[in-house]
Each structure stands twice: as C-alpha cells, then as structure tokens.
Design an enzyme around this catalytic site. Sequence first.
Site, short mmCIF file in Angstrom:
data_model
loop_
_atom_site.label_atom_id
_atom_site.label_comp_id
_atom_site.label_asym_id
_atom_site.label_seq_id
_atom_site.Cartn_x
_atom_site.Cartn_y
_atom_site.Cartn_z
N HIS A 144 0.83 -1.21 0.00
CA HIS A 144 0.00 0.00 0.00
C HIS A 144 0.86 1.25 0.00
O HIS A 144 0.58 2.21 -0.73
CB HIS A 144 -0.93 -0.01 1.22
N HIS A 190 1.45 -2.16 9.43
CA HIS A 190 2.84 -2.49 9.09
C HIS A 190 3.85 -1.93 10.10
O HIS A 190 3.58 -0.99 10.85
CB HIS A 190 3.19 -2.00 7.68
#
Length: 262
Positions: free
Chosen positions: A155, A214
């Site tokens: 992303h 993340h």
Amino acid sequence: MEHLERCAWFLRGTLVRTAVRRYLPWALVASMLAGSLVKELSPLPESFLSNKRNVLNGYFLKVAWAWTFCLLLPFIALTNYHLTGKAGLVLRRLSTLLVSTAIWYVCTSLFSNIEHYTGSCYQSPALEGVREEHRSKQQCHREGGFWHGFDISGHSFLLTFCALMIVEEMAVLHEVKTDRSHCLHTAITALVVALGFLTFVWVWMFLCTAIYFHDLSQKVFGTLFGLLGWYGTYGFWYLKFFSPGLPPQSSSLILKQDSYKK
C-alpha cells in the site's frame, strides 16, 4: 456543472503547481515517518479507518492501480491530443501507463516473493508453534495457520507511486485551454475533478497506512520503491529521447531538469 467547474478550478490551483510536484515526495516521506511514530509510541484506538474491511479499503485501495489507470488513460489521451493533434505522440505518451503497469506488477511480485522466502507458518498470531509442513502462505492460511514474513507495504508503495504519477500528468493543465461550450471542456473538467479526488484519497489512505498498519521498516521499503518508480521514470528516463516522454508543456524538459536539480 457550476460546482464541477469550481472544483476543477480549485484543483488546478493546488495539484498543478510546480511546488506540489517538487515537495509532495518529501511530504509523503514525512507523513510516513510521523504516522509510524504515532503507531509505535502512542497507538490510536481502533476505528473505521483501522478496519481492513472499510469502504475505502475495499472499493479503492485494493484496486488502486485500476482506478488510477482507468482515469489517467482518457485524461492523457484527451489533453495530449488537444495540445498536439498527433495520434502518434498520444500513443507514445499513453505507453507511460504500460510502463507503470509493469512497475506495479514487478514490485508487487517482488514483495510477495520476499514475504514467501522470509516467512514461516505459525499456529497463532503470537508466532507460537512453527508448522514446518506448510511451505507457502496460501497453504498455511488454508490450514488455519498464520504466515509471518517480511511483508513490504504494498500500500505504501502503490499509493506513493499513484499519487506522484497523477500529479505529474496533471501538470499538462498549465497548457490546456478549451472552449467552455465544447464537450471536450466538460470531459476534461470531469476527469480533473475525479483525478484530484483520487489523489486526495490516495494521500489520506497513505497516512492511514502509516498510522495503523505495518512495521516502520516495511513502510520505509514500500515508500522507497514508490519513490524510485516515480523518479526513475519522470525524473530520469522520461527526460530522454527514447522514452514515453513528459506531458507536453512549454519548455517542459528544461523545467523538469531544473526542478529535480534543486
């Protein structure tokens, strides 16, 4: 139509500026680092934005490149043909989408392979009990396991790359002048609004990724790949003669070279 015109006027005055193209990469890096610090030092409570199944993630982020591709294709075709009147040049400029698709495919495949070769299958999210018999992420998930490897943020990569590419292509609006009564004006205005909205969504989702998802290193690598994809094309290769080239602008090559030297 009047509201559409106002939106397009606002977007022309913001996203099309040279300063935006110059400083947006730094702004993305800064927001990634700031969001990661928030995640590590003072995590925000779970919300709509932290839910991977939210509307923005489901209908925009998972198909981010498809949205970007489908809106840039008519925008590049209409604006470049309006300015040059040369079908050959338009096709050459449209090849930027093929180049970018290749970058997207290679990078996402690379990320997947890195996660595969650095990962193992565990019995729980706490990484307890390695399941040696499951050698792939797909097999691990099918058997109810939890795969853990170095998962570079796809992303962060894609949102960085898409936002910067859109801003680069919208620079052509400095040169586009159309008759307001012409259907071409309506089409370009609608595309400007759509691409501007998409850019703000990508930047917003990039910040959400930095805050909620993340590890820092995974986001750093993802953002770095996005920046390399953008700079390697618009900042280097597209300045060369044998390339898809930059959006047609007055002295575009000189302006671009000066922009990246500073």
